[in-house]
Design an enzyme around this catalytic site. Sequence first.
Site, short mmCIF file in Angstrom:
data_model
loop_
_atom_site.label_atom_id
_atom_site.label_comp_id
_atom_site.label_asym_id
_atom_site.label_seq_id
_atom_site.Cartn_x
_atom_site.Cartn_y
_atom_site.Cartn_z
N HIS A 166 0.82 -1.22 0.00
CA HIS A 166 0.00 0.00 0.00
C HIS A 166 0.86 1.27 0.00
O HIS A 166 0.35 2.34 -0.30
CB HIS A 166 -1.07 -0.03 1.10
N ASP A 177 1.30 -7.67 2.47
CA ASP A 177 1.36 -6.25 2.12
C ASP A 177 2.81 -5.77 1.94
O ASP A 177 3.35 -5.07 2.77
CB ASP A 177 0.66 -5.45 3.24
N SER A 182 3.92 2.33 8.49
CA SER A 182 3.72 1.36 7.43
C SER A 182 5.03 1.16 6.70
O SER A 182 5.69 2.12 6.34
CB SER A 182 2.66 1.84 6.45
N1 ARG Z 1 -4.94 0.56 7.80
C1 ARG Z 1 -3.68 0.73 7.14
C2 ARG Z 1 -3.25 2.18 7.21
O1 ARG Z 1 -3.75 2.92 7.95
C3 ARG Z 1 -3.72 0.20 5.75
C4 ARG Z 1 -4.45 1.04 4.75
C5 ARG Z 1 -4.40 0.54 3.33
N2 ARG Z 1 -5.30 -0.59 3.10
C6 ARG Z 1 -6.64 -0.47 2.85
N3 ARG Z 1 -7.34 -1.55 2.72
N4 ARG Z 1 -7.27 0.68 2.77
O2 ARG Z 1 -2.68 2.81 6.39
N1 GLU Z 2 -1.39 1.46 7.65
C1 GLU Z 2 -0.73 2.50 8.39
C2 GLU Z 2 0.22 3.32 7.52
O1 GLU Z 2 0.00 3.45 6.35
C3 GLU Z 2 -0.07 1.91 9.56
C4 GLU Z 2 -1.11 1.49 10.46
C5 GLU Z 2 -1.18 2.36 11.66
O2 GLU Z 2 -1.81 3.43 11.63
O3 GLU Z 2 -0.58 1.90 12.64
O4 GLU Z 2 1.15 3.93 7.98
#
Ligand code: ARG
Ligand code: GLU
Length: 734
Positions: free
Chosen positions: A87, A221, A652
Site C-alpha cells: 500500500h 502487504d 507502514s
Molecule cells: N490501515 C492501514 C493504514 O492505515 C492500511 C491502509 C491501506 N489498506 C486499505 N485496505 N485501505 O494505512
Molecule cells: N497502515 C498505516 C500506515 O499506512 C499503519 C497502520 C497504523 O496506523 O498503525 O502507515
Amino acid sequence: MFVKRVGMLALLSVLLINNGMAKDGMWIPYLISQLNEGEMQDMGMQLSAEDIYSVNHSSLKDAIVHFNGGCTAQLISAKGLLLTNHHCGYSQIQSHSSVEKDYLKNGFWAMNGKEELRNKKLTAAIVKYMKDVTNEVLEGVNSQMSPEERAASVAANIKKLIAANQDEYKLEVKPFFFGNQYILIAKEVFRDVRLVGAPPSSIGKYGSDTDNWVWPRHTGDFSIFRVYANAQNKPADVSDDNVPYTPNQFLKVNIGGVQNGDFTMVYGFPGTTDEYLPSNEVQNIMEVYDPMRIAIRDEIIAVLDKKMRTDDATRIKYASKYARVSNAWKKWSGEIVGLRATRALEKKQAFEAEFEKAILADPKLSAQYQSVLPNLKNMYEDRKEILTERHAFVEGLYFGVEMFRNMLSYRTLVEAYESSDSTFEEMAANKAKALSGFYKNYDSELDEKVMEKLLPIYLSYINHQPLPDIIDKLKKGTSEEVSLYVKEVFSTMALSNSEDWINLLQNKPSKAIKILKNSAAYNFSTAAFNHFVEVINPEYRSYMGLIENSQREYLKALQAVLPNKRFYPDANSTLRVSYGKVDGYQARDAVNYFSHTYLEGVVAKYKPADYEFDLPQKLIDLYETKDYGPYAEKGKMPVCFIASNHTTGGNSGSPVLNAKGELIGLNFDRTWEGTMSDYNFDEKRCRNIMVDLRYVLFIVDKFAGAGYLVNEMELVSDRATLVEEKAPALEMAQ
Ligand code: ARG
Ligand code: GLU
C-alpha cells in the site's frame, strides 16, 4: 515534605506507566542509550544502543528509509534493495499499470536490473545525523510572546541555523514536546528509486477493506524497490548512469521464526500521535469529533457501497476512493471502542487529579504550574465549537462531495479570465486535458446522492457569522428545499456530460467560464469555501497557536512534577524506535487472539472472483503441494503476526527486528481494538500487525520465481538447519 513528595511521585509514576509494565513510547534513536537500553536488554534485546543508532560508525539506522516522505522502508541487500508495503508503493505500481499490463491485478517482477521500472518523483531518505538545537532555535524567544511572535522568531532562527549548517545533506529542524525541544535532522535523499517487484493485489491487498485494521489478518502487504546512486554512491536524478546504491548497512533477514514473548523492535517514521491530551479533549474525541466524522462517512459509505455492490464499473471506479473513506472511518470507530474499554478517560482524570495535588503540595511547583492544566483544558473547550464546524466542512463538503473540490479547482481559471490574463486560454486547455482523469473515476449520480445526505449535516453545524447568503438561506429552508437545491447544483454542474464540457472548455473557454460562473455548483462551492477560509480557519488557527503554547507548558510541568519519569515526544514523522514483544491479546470477553496466522487461514478466506478475497491459482497450488521451500515452520507457511509495539500511521513499511536486530517482519497495520494507541497506548490490547518476512520471501521465491532477489539478501536462521520440514495434517477445519 520530602517524604510526602516522594510518595506522591511514586503514585503518579504508577498511574502514568499503566501498572508499571507498559512499554509504550516512540523513542528518539540517539537517546536510547540514556533512556531505554537497559529495559530493552532486560526484555531480551542483544544489541547495544550504539548498534541501533550511531553517528561514528555504521548502525541499523543506515538501513532505515523514509519512503517518499510518508511511509517507511528498509534496505535489505548490499545492492540497495528496498522493502516497503504494497500500500506504500501502490501509486507507483498503479502508475506503471495499464489494461494490457495490469501490475496491480497481476503483480510485477523485474527479472533483472534492466526490467526495473523508473519512477518520477519518488524519494528514499536516510537519516545521517540528528542533533539537539533547542538553544539556537529558542534564542530570543520568551514566554511573553504571542504564538505568532514566537513562531516568527523560531522560524527566523531555524532559517539562520540551516544556512549556517549547510552541507551535502537535506536539513530540517523539527519541534519535539510542542517546542520545548528542537532537533536538527540531516538526511541523504535519493531520487532514483526503481520498482523491482510487487505481488498481485490478491496477495498484497488481500482482504482489502473488510480485513483492514482487523486481526486475524492474511495480507502479504509488501513491495520491493531498489535505490540507485551515481558513481560516487551519492543521490542523483534518474539516469542510465546510475548504479545500485551500496548502503552503509542493510538488514539481515532471519527466517528462524518468532515465538510468543520474543523481543521485537520497530524502527521507522511514525506520523502523528497525541499522547498528552487533557482528559476533556479525549472525551471530546470520543463523544463529539469521532462520532460526527463517523456519522458523515457512514452516509458516504452507505451510498457508495450500495452501488459498488451491484455495479462492477462503479466498483472499479470507486475502489480507491472507498478505501480512503473507509480507512479512517474504521479506525475512528475502533478508537472509541478502545478508549472505552481501557477506561482511558477515567485514567486520565485520575492522573490529572494526582498531578494537581502534587503541584499544590509544593509551593514552588504551584507558583509556576498551578494554572497550566486548567488553562489547557479551557483552550480545548473554547476550541470545540470551531473545530466541530471545521470537521463539518472538511468531512461534509471538502472530502465528502467530489463536485465540491472539482468546482474549487476552477477558481484560478475564473480569476485568470476576470483579470484578462493572457495565459487564460492555455490554462483552460490544460484544465480540459486534466479533467479526463477526474471523469475517468467519477459518477455524478452517486456524488449527488452523497451531497443530498451530507449537505443537511454540514448546514446543521455551520453557524459562524458572517454566513454567506446562500448558506444562510439553506439553513433556514426546509429539507425539501435543501434537497431541491442539491438537484439544482448538479443540474447546473454542466459536467454531467463530461465530453461536452471538456469540448466547451477547450474550444470556447470564455463561454464555459460564463456557464460556470452562473452555476449553482460553482457559486455554492466558492461561497462555502470562502466562509471556511475567511471565517472558520483563522479562528481555528488562532486556537492552534494557543493550544501549542499551553501543551508546551503542560509538558514542562509534567517533567518538573515527575523528574524521574521517561517522556517520549509525540510522533512527528521523524525517526523513532518502539519495542515490545510478540503476543496475542484478548479482544473482548471470551475472545482471545493468537499471535500468528498461516496460509491455511488465507485459503480459508478464499472467495473466487470476489474483489477482496480472490486468490491467484498459483498460490493455491503452492498451498496444495506445500511447496514452501525453506520458509515454512513445522510444515506451515506463516503469513502475519502481531506484537505490542507502539506504532501509528507512517510506520507502514517499517522493519520489525528481533533481539539481534535482524529483520523478521514488515509492519503494515494495527489491530482495530488498539487504534486508540494514538491517545492512550495499552499494552494489553494494542498490537501492531506485520507480514512475516518468511511469507515475503516465499512469495518472491516460490510464487514469483524471483529467487535471485532472495539470493541478494543475507539470510540467517536461529534454527540448526533450514531443511524443509514435513507438512503435518491440516489443523484447521476447512
Ligand atoms: N490501515 C492501514 C493504514 O492505515 C492500511 C491502509 C491501506 N489498506 C486499505 N485496505 N485501505 O494505512
Ligand atoms: N497502515 C498505516 C500506515 O499506512 C499503519 C497502520 C497504523 O496506523 O498503525 O502507515
